[in-house]
Structure formats: C-alpha cells, structure tokens
Design an enzyme around this catalytic site. Structure first.
Site, PDB file in Angstrom:
ATOM      1  N   ILE A  12      -5.317  21.008  25.793  1.00  0.00           N
ATOM      2  CA  ILE A  12      -5.786  22.359  26.151  1.00  0.00           C
ATOM      3  C   ILE A  12      -6.729  22.917  25.092  1.00  0.00           C
ATOM      4  CG2 ILE A  12      -3.865  23.718  25.168  1.00  0.00           C
ATOM      5  CD1 ILE A  12      -5.689  24.256  28.533  1.00  0.00           C
ATOM      6  N   SER A  34      -4.083  19.684  12.726  1.00  0.00           N
ATOM      7  CA  SER A  34      -3.551  18.749  13.712  1.00  0.00           C
ATOM      8  C   SER A  34      -3.255  17.444  12.987  1.00  0.00           C
ATOM      9  CB  SER A  34      -4.611  18.531  14.804  1.00  0.00           C
ATOM     10  OG  SER A  34      -4.023  18.292  16.055  1.00  0.00           O
ATOM     11  N   ARG A  35      -2.137  16.806  13.374  1.00  0.00           N
ATOM     12  CA  ARG A  35      -1.717  15.615  12.630  1.00  0.00           C
ATOM     13  C   ARG A  35      -2.604  14.411  12.903  1.00  0.00           C
ATOM     14  NH1 ARG A  35       3.923  15.499  15.409  1.00  0.00           N
ATOM     15  NH2 ARG A  35       2.339  15.527  17.035  1.00  0.00           N
ATOM     16  N   LYS A  88       0.922  29.466  26.482  1.00  0.00           N
ATOM     17  CA  LYS A  88       2.093  29.616  27.326  1.00  0.00           C
ATOM     18  C   LYS A  88       2.834  28.290  27.396  1.00  0.00           C
ATOM     19  CE  LYS A  88       1.789  27.382  30.560  1.00  0.00           C
ATOM     20  NZ  LYS A  88       1.490  25.981  31.024  1.00  0.00           N
ATOM     21  N   ASP A 166       6.256  24.149  33.678  1.00  0.00           N
ATOM     22  CA  ASP A 166       5.102  24.248  32.778  1.00  0.00           C
ATOM     23  C   ASP A 166       3.877  24.752  33.563  1.00  0.00           C
ATOM     24  OD1 ASP A 166       3.725  23.617  30.104  1.00  0.00           O
ATOM     25  OD2 ASP A 166       2.537  22.501  31.554  1.00  0.00           O
TER      26      ASP A 166
HETATM   27  P1  NAP Z   1      -0.688  18.115  24.121  1.00  0.00           P
HETATM   28  O1  NAP Z   1      -2.113  17.692  24.251  1.00  0.00           O
HETATM   29  O2  NAP Z   1       0.378  17.138  24.438  1.00  0.00           O
HETATM   30  O3  NAP Z   1      -0.370  18.670  22.666  1.00  0.00           O
HETATM   31  C1  NAP Z   1      -1.257  19.447  21.921  1.00  0.00           C
HETATM   32  C2  NAP Z   1      -1.312  18.951  20.494  1.00  0.00           C
HETATM   33  O4  NAP Z   1      -0.184  19.430  19.780  1.00  0.00           O
HETATM   34  C3  NAP Z   1      -1.229  17.426  20.366  1.00  0.00           C
HETATM   35  O5  NAP Z   1      -2.501  16.860  20.493  1.00  0.00           O
HETATM   36  C4  NAP Z   1      -0.637  17.214  18.995  1.00  0.00           C
HETATM   37  O6  NAP Z   1      -1.660  17.154  18.030  1.00  0.00           O
HETATM   38  C5  NAP Z   1       0.163  18.489  18.781  1.00  0.00           C
HETATM   39  N1  NAP Z   1       1.589  18.157  18.919  1.00  0.00           N
HETATM   40  C6  NAP Z   1       2.182  17.474  19.908  1.00  0.00           C
HETATM   41  N2  NAP Z   1       3.500  17.374  19.696  1.00  0.00           N
HETATM   42  C7  NAP Z   1       3.725  18.004  18.547  1.00  0.00           C
HETATM   43  C8  NAP Z   1       4.873  18.260  17.794  1.00  0.00           C
HETATM   44  N3  NAP Z   1       6.065  17.811  18.198  1.00  0.00           N
HETATM   45  N4  NAP Z   1       4.756  18.955  16.662  1.00  0.00           N
HETATM   46  C9  NAP Z   1       3.558  19.378  16.217  1.00  0.00           C
HETATM   47  N5  NAP Z   1       2.416  19.183  16.917  1.00  0.00           N
HETATM   48  C10 NAP Z   1       2.520  18.509  18.059  1.00  0.00           C
HETATM   49  O7  NAP Z   1      -0.404  19.405  24.988  1.00  0.00           O
HETATM   50  P2  NAP Z   1      -1.379  20.376  25.815  1.00  0.00           P
HETATM   51  O8  NAP Z   1      -1.496  19.878  27.199  1.00  0.00           O
HETATM   52  O9  NAP Z   1      -2.605  20.655  25.054  1.00  0.00           O
HETATM   53  O10 NAP Z   1      -0.433  21.659  25.891  1.00  0.00           O
HETATM   54  C11 NAP Z   1      -0.165  22.450  24.768  1.00  0.00           C
HETATM   55  C12 NAP Z   1       0.289  23.817  25.248  1.00  0.00           C
HETATM   56  O11 NAP Z   1      -0.746  24.376  26.059  1.00  0.00           O
HETATM   57  C13 NAP Z   1       1.540  23.754  26.137  1.00  0.00           C
HETATM   58  O12 NAP Z   1       2.370  24.841  25.862  1.00  0.00           O
HETATM   59  C14 NAP Z   1       0.988  23.836  27.542  1.00  0.00           C
HETATM   60  O13 NAP Z   1       1.890  24.442  28.444  1.00  0.00           O
HETATM   61  C15 NAP Z   1      -0.226  24.727  27.322  1.00  0.00           C
HETATM   62  N6  NAP Z   1      -1.261  24.528  28.351  1.00  0.00           N
HETATM   63  C16 NAP Z   1      -1.647  23.266  28.717  1.00  0.00           C
HETATM   64  C17 NAP Z   1      -2.566  23.111  29.740  1.00  0.00           C
HETATM   65  C18 NAP Z   1      -3.049  21.736  30.186  1.00  0.00           C
HETATM   66  O14 NAP Z   1      -3.769  21.649  31.180  1.00  0.00           O
HETATM   67  N7  NAP Z   1      -2.714  20.654  29.503  1.00  0.00           N
HETATM   68  C19 NAP Z   1      -3.102  24.226  30.382  1.00  0.00           C
HETATM   69  C20 NAP Z   1      -2.738  25.480  29.930  1.00  0.00           C
HETATM   70  C21 NAP Z   1      -1.813  25.616  28.931  1.00  0.00           C
HETATM   71  P3  NAP Z   1      -1.439  16.257  16.709  1.00  0.00           P
HETATM   72  O15 NAP Z   1      -0.628  15.058  17.083  1.00  0.00           O
HETATM   73  O16 NAP Z   1      -2.837  15.929  16.277  1.00  0.00           O
HETATM   74  O17 NAP Z   1      -0.712  17.160  15.756  1.00  0.00           O
END
Ligand code: NAP
Length: 306
Positions: A12, A34-35, A88, A166
């Site tokens: 996101i 970011s890690r 969110k 979600d």
């Molecule tokens: P994601 O790509 O799986 O995670 C985002 C980043 O957070 C990862 O690239 C990772 O970066 C870091 N991360 C993952 N697990 C972690 C952990 N246990 N501890 C610390 N950092 C961690 O997720 P996303 O889809 O972007 O979603 C993130 C948030 O945005 C969620 O709450 C989701 O509901 C919301 N959201 C998502 C979307 C969508 O379409 N995907 C839309 C709207 C809102 P590093 O490994 O580099 O640290």
C-alpha cells in the site's frame, strides 16, 4: 511543508501513499523505515526506532505496516513527539487504539486513524442524499479474490490480521459514515479455513433503532469481476455506491463516476488535523469487526492454499 516518513514500505505504501505524497504540497517525504525495502532519493532506515533517533527534523510518520505490531511503532512515534497517521485497521484491539489516543493527546501530537474508503468520491454525496431519506434496507456486497489482492501476505490469516474483514472493514468505514443512524450487529456467520485463524467469508446482519435490515456479505473467494457495492433502498428510490465508493447511482441516474481520490484526501485531512492541533480517532468500523468476532457462529471450511 510537514516532514514525513513512511514506515513499512510494502504494497500500500508503493501503490497509494507514495503517489499521494509525491503530489502533496503539504508533506515532504524525507525518509522510509523498512526492514527489506528502500526508496531512492530519501533517507532509509531499518526500523522506526533508528528513524526517530536519527531524524530529529522529522515531524510526522505514516504507518503502513500490517496491524500486528503497529501499536509499538505508534507509541514510539508519539513518545518522540511525532504526529502519526495509521493505515486501516488502526490496530489489533480496540483498547490499544484508545490507549494511543490518550497518549497522543497527552503528548500534544496528532493521531489520525485513516479510513481510505471513506474518502472515496461518492461517499459524501451519498451521505448528503441519504440524510433526508427514510432508509428501508441496506445491502453490502464486498467480494474479491484474495489471491489477486494479497499474494504472499500471511499476516492477513493470523490473529489480528482480520481475514476477509481486512477489505470488509472498508465497507464498514463507508456505511458507518454514510448512514444517518448508528447500527449494530444482530447475527453473523464467519467461514474460517481449517488452516487459518481468520475468516475467508462473513455474512453479517445488522439493524438499528428503526429496525432497518442491513445485510453484509464479505467473501474473499470471488474470481472474475470483483464486487465492492453498497445498495440502499429508500422511500425515494435506490442509491447504489459501487467500485468501492467511487461510482454513485441514484435511481437510473449515474451521478458520479469518480477518480481515485482516496489517499490524496487522507493526506489533506492529516495536514488539516496537524495544523489545527487535533486528532481524529474513529474506531466505529473496527468495533463492528470486534462485535462480529464476539457474536458470530463459526463454520470451518476447506483449507486455504495460495
Ligand atoms: P504488506 O505489503 O504485507 O506490508 C507492508 C510492509 O510492512 C512490508 O513490506 C514490510 O516491510 C512491513 N512489515 C510486514 N510485516 C511486518 C512486521 N511483522 N513487522 C514490521 N514490519 C512489517 O501489507 P500492505 O498490503 O501494504 O498492508 C499494510 C496495511 O495497509 C494493512 O493494514 C492493510 O490493511 C492496509 N491497506 C492495504 C491495502 C492493499 O491493497 N494492500 C489497501 C489499503 C490499506 P519490511 O519487510 O521492509 O519491513
């Protein structure tokens, strides 16, 4: 310009936060924490603690990590005197978000629980139109393909990941803002894959003080065309909010087929809140999810294999 850092440079952050911030004249993106990822042209850090220590000029952070673990990141930022925007859902429990709200107030910083779907183009006009009508029935259909939208994301299936809520919480964030009456859950069924902790589908029946039937059907198994639709039947015609809130039809009239303005709107709102020295912490959509986890019947369904 407020200096800002993104924490958690994943899906996101890349898809929405980065373009919205690039176009913003209110925020200056100066760092990423970011890690495993980094962004060219800004300072990069492996975690939020290092970011907060090494960037004294940083004023705000936008937390784009999964909800599990977000509390500690938000707490660190608040205690370091930074403004915080939360993706969110705002956390993994209602209580931890309330705790953050108290701490942000004490620290004199802004906390913003963002709900991107609420900022979709059709939501405010739909809310205005519904404010003067008698609502007979609401039908929420939020059905999408989890394999397409969440490839490789294990956290969504773990405790606190919310499963199909979600995306479903996006619909709830719209209806809690758009409908004139507060409503509450009366009955629910969750379908939970036998190898997962969170549901792949949910059927929810809500009602309100006027006994309005409000039905929601969330399903993560829909392939082909995707459905993000809310239909509201009133005594003056039917309103349909489609495509996640960007397309609004009333009766036979297409009132709006808007562009994607959600994250631009969120960052505008965050800037306003910072300017006014206020917070916006609305956990109403999250409370409905908590109610569903409290009240629902569970059905075990076949294991989810990606
Ligand atoms: P994601 O790509 O799986 O995670 C985002 C980043 O957070 C990862 O690239 C990772 O970066 C870091 N991360 C993952 N697990 C972690 C952990 N246990 N501890 C610390 N950092 C961690 O997720 P996303 O889809 O972007 O979603 C993130 C948030 O945005 C969620 O709450 C989701 O509901 C919301 N959201 C998502 C979307 C969508 O379409 N995907 C839309 C709207 C809102 P590093 O490994 O580099 O640290």
């Amino acid at each position: 310009m407020t200096t800002l850092a993104i924490v958690g440079f994943g899906k996101i952050a890349r898809d929405q936060h980065l373009p919205a911030l690039s176009a913003s004249d209110r925020f200056d993106l100066i760092a990423v924490a970011s890690r495993h990822s980094s962004l060219d042209g800004v300072d990069n850090y492996p975690d939020i603690d290092t970011l907060l220590t090494e960037q004294p000029a940083l004023e705000a952070v936008s937390l784009c990590t999964p909800p599990q673990g977000r509390y500690q990141q938000a707490l660190a930022a608040i205690e370091a005197g930074r403004h915080v925007m939360l993706e969110k859902p705002p956390g993994i429990t209602l209580s931890e978000v309330e705790d953050l709200a108290r701490r942000a107030q004490r620290a004199g910083v802004t906390l913003f629980t963002s709900w991107h779907a609420r900022a979709a183009a059709g939501v405010e006009p739909a809310r205005d139109w519904l404010a003067e009508r008698h609502i007979r029935k609401v039908d929420i259909e939020w059905r999408e393909d989890v394999r397409h939208w969440h490839p490789g994301q294990q956290w969504i299936w773990e405790p606190g990941g919310l499963g199909v809520f979600d995306p479903g919480i996006n619909a709830l964030s719209i209806v809690t803002h758009m409908l004139p009456q507060p409503f509450f859950l009366s009955e629910a069924t969750l379908e939970v894959p036998e190898n997962c902790q969170s549901p792949i589908a949910a059927r929810l029946n809500f009602t309100d003080a006027l006994q309005t039937p409000i039905h929601a059907d969330f399903d993560w198994r829909q392939t082909g065309p995707q459905t993000w639709r809310i239909t509201v039947v009133t005594d003056d015609g039917t309103l349909v909010l489609d495509d996640g809130g960007s397309r609004l039809t009333i009766g036979d009239d297409l009132k709006l087929d808007g562009e994607d303005v959600e994250y631009a709107g969120l960052y505008r709102r965050f800037a306003e809140l910072i300017e006014r020295g206020e917070s916006e912490v609305d956990i109403t959509p999250f409370r409905h999810v908590a109610d569903a986890f409290m009240l629902a019947r569970r059905q075990r369904v076949e294991a989810f294999i990606e």
